[in-house]
Motif scaffolding. Structure first.
Motif, short mmCIF file in Angstrom:
data_model
loop_
_atom_site.label_atom_id
_atom_site.label_comp_id
_atom_site.label_asym_id
_atom_site.label_seq_id
_atom_site.Cartn_x
_atom_site.Cartn_y
_atom_site.Cartn_z
N TYR A 47 54.15 19.35 68.74
CA TYR A 47 55.68 19.71 68.90
C TYR A 47 56.42 18.79 68.18
CZ TYR A 47 54.36 22.54 73.45
OH TYR A 47 53.85 23.43 74.08
N ASP A 60 59.89 25.99 72.28
CA ASP A 60 58.83 26.42 73.54
C ASP A 60 59.87 26.20 74.80
OD1 ASP A 60 57.48 25.78 75.78
OD2 ASP A 60 55.66 25.41 74.56
N LYS A 62 59.55 27.17 77.93
CA LYS A 62 58.94 26.48 79.15
C LYS A 62 58.91 24.91 78.94
CE LYS A 62 55.57 30.24 79.97
NZ LYS A 62 54.13 30.46 80.03
N LEU A 63 58.77 24.47 77.93
CA LEU A 63 58.98 22.87 77.85
C LEU A 63 60.49 22.59 77.92
CD1 LEU A 63 57.56 20.41 77.24
CD2 LEU A 63 57.83 20.58 74.77
N TYR A 64 61.11 23.46 77.41
CA TYR A 64 62.71 23.24 77.47
C TYR A 64 62.99 23.28 79.11
CZ TYR A 64 67.84 24.25 77.94
OH TYR A 64 69.15 24.09 78.13
N ARG A 66 61.30 22.37 81.40
CA ARG A 66 60.76 21.05 82.10
C ARG A 66 61.56 19.69 81.75
NH1 ARG A 66 55.72 23.40 80.96
NH2 ARG A 66 55.34 21.67 79.13
N SER A 67 61.81 19.74 80.29
CA SER A 67 62.45 18.50 80.01
C SER A 67 64.15 18.60 79.70
CB SER A 67 61.72 18.12 78.64
OG SER A 67 62.08 19.37 77.63
N ARG A 73 57.42 24.41 68.55
CA ARG A 73 56.01 24.43 68.11
C ARG A 73 55.82 24.63 66.86
NH1 ARG A 73 52.70 25.99 72.65
NH2 ARG A 73 51.20 27.00 71.22
#
Length: 298
Positions: A47, A60, A62-64, A66-67, A73
């Motif tokens: 990343y 990404d 899904k990572l957004y 969460r963070s 990617r």
């Protein structure tokens, strides 16, 4: 980066082009090798933080979630080449046509260099720049990414055509930095013997070399009539003559010189294309990189 030398119509046609190297893809018996470049490939590598210009599909999400931060990617991909763009920045490159004084050889070279950088960026390949100037070389080492594209555009924006071609001893960094298997594209008028010698030396060292010769419409057509003063921008030498009387001899000499140059490049295995300043900018790129529709722009 606000400076963009690529005309909009040309930019829209770049999507049909892909940089290729005969050596990298096995044209000279050497197969495609694996590069550690990062791009939109298939095998996930890492990343990195989102940068303006990245494609939304690489984020990404899904990572957004969460963070609450955007991450892209990156993937390892097959990248067969590192591209070196060489530009002749001697005084003769400032030559433009009387009918279009705002578009010189150097303007065309900058726009072509930007096109080449854009193609390399899209492929995830490394790309760099060498400006061949009277005071030596201005070098931007090959790298990938949006920031590298911005560095390239910044260098192009500030590049001016002046002075003579660099002396042989000033070219040492070029021989040291261009690696085996790299792709080299030389942009210039090829009027300096030294510029042709550079292409030949790199080709002899098994570098893949391409040459785009930049020429004015007046050099091709010699439309001059009546008394005219011709001046060499690098030496200051001047020639007075009657344009109409000189035309036939000039055209014969010019045609012969271009034919001899092409034969010389062919003998060294150097692919080449001419670009006259009244032609579509992407035509030499299409000719060199095998676009099937190049004939449409001839």
């Amino acid at each position: 980066m606000s400076y963009d030398p690529i005309p909009p119509d040309v930019r829209s046609r770049l999507k049909d082009l892909r940089l290729t190297s005969r050596r990298a893809i096995g044209g000279q018996g050497i197969g495609l090798h694996r590069s550690r470049s990062r791009g939109a490939g298939l095998e996930f590598a890492q990343y990195r933080a989102y940068e303006p210009g990245d494609e939304p599909r690489q984020i990404d999400w899904k990572l957004y979630a969460r963070s609450d931060r955007f991450f892209v990617r990156e993937a390892e991909r097959e990248s067969p080449l590192a591209l070196w763009i060489l530009i002749d920045a001697s005084a003769s490159m400032a030559q433009a046509d009387g009918a279009n004084p705002g578009w010189s050889r150097l303007h065309a070279a900058k726009a072509l260099a930007a096109c080449l950088g854009e193609l390399a960026l899209r492929q995830g390949d490394r790309f760099g720049l060498v400006a061949l100037r009277a005071d030596g070389l201005r070098l931007v080492a090959p790298a990938t990414g949006i920031r590298q594209r911005d560095r390239l555009l910044l260098e192009l924006h500030g590049l001016a055509a002046q002075g003579a071609f660099p002396e042989p001893e000033q070219l040492t960094p070029l021989w040291e930095r261009v690696g085996a298997g790299d792709l080299v594209v030389l942009l210039g008028d090829c009027f300096d013997e030294a510029s042709v010698a550079i292409a030949e030396r790199l080709a002899a060292a098994r570098r893949e070399v391409l040459v785009i010769t930049l020429l004015t419409v007046e050099e091709r057509d010699f439309p001059f009539t009546g008394g005219h003063r011709f001046r060499d921008p690098e030496t200051g030498e001047e020639l007075l003559g009657d344009g109409a009387a000189m035309r036939a001899d000039y055209l014969a000499r010019f045609t012969g010189a271009q034919r001899a140059l092409k034969a010389r490049l062919d003998a060294s295995g150097i692919r080449h294309a001419e670009h006259f300043l009244d032609q579509p900018l992407d035509l030499p790129l299409r000719r060199l990189f095998g676009a099937r529709d190049a004939a449409e722009y001839a």
